[in-house]
Motif scaffolding. Structure first.
Motif, short mmCIF file in Angstrom:
data_model
loop_
_atom_site.label_atom_id
_atom_site.label_comp_id
_atom_site.label_asym_id
_atom_site.label_seq_id
_atom_site.Cartn_x
_atom_site.Cartn_y
_atom_site.Cartn_z
N ALA A 98 2.64 4.39 8.53
CA ALA A 98 1.53 4.40 8.60
C ALA A 98 1.10 4.77 6.65
N SER A 99 2.54 5.49 6.21
CA SER A 99 2.05 5.85 5.20
C SER A 99 3.49 5.47 4.44
N ASP A 100 4.24 4.77 4.92
CA ASP A 100 5.53 4.06 4.06
C ASP A 100 5.54 2.70 3.53
N SER A 101 5.62 2.21 2.91
CA SER A 101 5.09 1.43 1.74
C SER A 101 6.07 0.64 1.42
N PRO A 102 6.71 -0.22 0.63
CA PRO A 102 7.31 -1.18 -0.28
C PRO A 102 7.20 -0.72 -1.41
N ILE A 103 5.40 -0.98 -1.47
CA ILE A 103 5.42 -0.52 -3.18
C ILE A 103 4.33 1.39 -3.42
N SER A 104 5.46 2.01 -4.46
CA SER A 104 4.95 2.70 -4.60
C SER A 104 4.39 3.11 -6.77
N THR A 105 3.49 4.47 -6.28
CA THR A 105 4.42 4.20 -8.09
C THR A 105 5.03 5.88 -7.94
N ASP A 106 5.94 5.62 -9.40
CA ASP A 106 6.28 7.29 -10.03
C ASP A 106 5.41 7.98 -10.64
N LYS A 107 6.18 8.79 -11.20
CA LYS A 107 5.47 10.15 -12.27
C LYS A 107 4.22 9.09 -13.36
N SER A 108 5.52 8.38 -13.98
CA SER A 108 5.60 7.76 -15.25
C SER A 108 4.55 7.32 -15.04
N GLY A 109 3.80 6.60 -13.59
CA GLY A 109 2.76 5.53 -13.66
C GLY A 109 3.18 4.15 -13.47
N ASN A 110 4.07 3.95 -13.32
CA ASN A 110 5.24 2.25 -12.97
C ASN A 110 5.24 2.06 -11.68
N ALA B 243 8.86 -11.48 -12.84
CA ALA B 243 8.31 -11.65 -14.17
C ALA B 243 7.06 -12.67 -13.37
N SER B 244 7.78 -13.82 -13.72
CA SER B 244 6.73 -14.50 -13.15
C SER B 244 5.68 -14.70 -12.45
N THR B 245 6.11 -14.23 -11.12
CA THR B 245 5.44 -14.29 -10.20
C THR B 245 3.92 -12.92 -10.25
N LEU B 246 4.15 -11.81 -11.00
CA LEU B 246 2.98 -10.76 -11.60
C LEU B 246 2.43 -11.50 -12.49
N GLY B 247 2.71 -12.46 -13.53
CA GLY B 247 2.41 -12.76 -14.81
C GLY B 247 2.70 -11.10 -15.82
N VAL B 248 3.54 -11.09 -15.50
CA VAL B 248 4.46 -9.99 -16.97
C VAL B 248 5.37 -10.12 -17.21
N ARG B 249 5.66 -9.61 -18.42
CA ARG B 249 7.13 -9.83 -19.18
C ARG B 249 8.03 -9.95 -18.16
N CYS C 91 11.12 -1.57 -10.31
CA CYS C 91 10.30 -0.81 -11.45
C CYS C 91 9.34 -1.93 -12.59
N VAL C 92 7.68 -1.83 -11.93
CA VAL C 92 7.57 -2.82 -12.93
C VAL C 92 6.28 -2.11 -13.63
N THR C 93 5.86 -1.88 -14.77
CA THR C 93 5.56 -1.71 -15.61
C THR C 93 4.49 -1.76 -16.39
N GLY C 94 3.16 -2.09 -16.05
CA GLY C 94 2.07 -2.60 -16.85
C GLY C 94 0.46 -3.33 -15.50
N LEU C 95 1.56 -3.08 -14.11
CA LEU C 95 0.15 -3.02 -13.72
C LEU C 95 0.18 -2.23 -12.54
N GLN C 96 -1.11 -2.08 -12.24
CA GLN C 96 -1.07 -0.98 -10.64
C GLN C 96 -0.80 -1.31 -10.07
N ALA C 97 -0.57 -0.85 -8.63
CA ALA C 97 0.21 -1.10 -7.11
C ALA C 97 -0.74 -2.63 -6.14
N GLU C 98 -2.03 -1.44 -6.21
CA GLU C 98 -2.88 -2.63 -6.06
C GLU C 98 -3.28 -4.49 -6.35
N ASP C 99 -2.69 -4.31 -7.79
CA ASP C 99 -3.03 -5.45 -8.16
C ASP C 99 -1.22 -6.44 -7.54
#
Length: 160
Positions: free
Chosen positions: A60-72, A118-124, A142-150
């Protein structure tokens, strides 16, 4: 039993590989272990009930998408290099399945994975970096500039 008999019996049973590293264990009483029978399947048999209960709690809690302490945002990727084209195949608790349209040589597949995400998520491309697993199929990106939900919604749209 003499040492010569032990060596002879091990050669006959094709377990000589056990003799040298485990000399004390083989000569000791009750230490008749066969390395071939200690594979993944026999280990899984003994602890099958415990693993399924532990996995049910994590599922239930194990997801392939998470955030680290820096917000990445960290993505667990299960890479499948050498495909005809790059695409997201599935999202499960083990990771996000991604087919990579590049061979797994000289870092080509890793570069293609970063470029594709990068092209799929629309980031540099500089906003996507490979954190772990440069020589493994299990990778952490690691992806910066987007939220996990997006990121999750964009990846789920690609799967369906």
């Amino acid at each position: 039993m003499t040492l010569a008999r032990v060596v002879t019996s091990l050669r006959e049973s094709r377990n000589i590989c056990l003799f040298l590293p485990n000399f004390a264990n083989i000569l000791g009483p009750g230490s008749r272990t066969n390395s071939r029978s200690m594979g993944k399947s026999s280990k899984a048999k003994g602890s099958k009930g415990k693993d399924t209960q532990a996995d049910a709690g994590k599922a239930a809690s194990d997801s392939p998408i998470s955030t680290d302490k820096s917000g990445n945002v960290l993505l667990k990727i299960v890479a499948k290099p050498g495909a005809k084209e790059s695409k997201v195949t599935d999202i499960s608790s083990e990771g996000i399945g991604v087919q990579i349209g590049a061979p797994p040589m000289d870092g080509e597949a890793n570069a293609e994975l970063v470029k594709f995400l990068a092209s799929t998520l629309g980031v540099r491309k500089s906003d996507v970096s490979l954190e772990r697993g440069s020589k493994s199929r299990q990778k952490t990106v690691c992806v910066t500039g987007l939220q996990a939900e997006d990121i999750e919604s964009k990846l789920r749209d690609l799967c369906s």
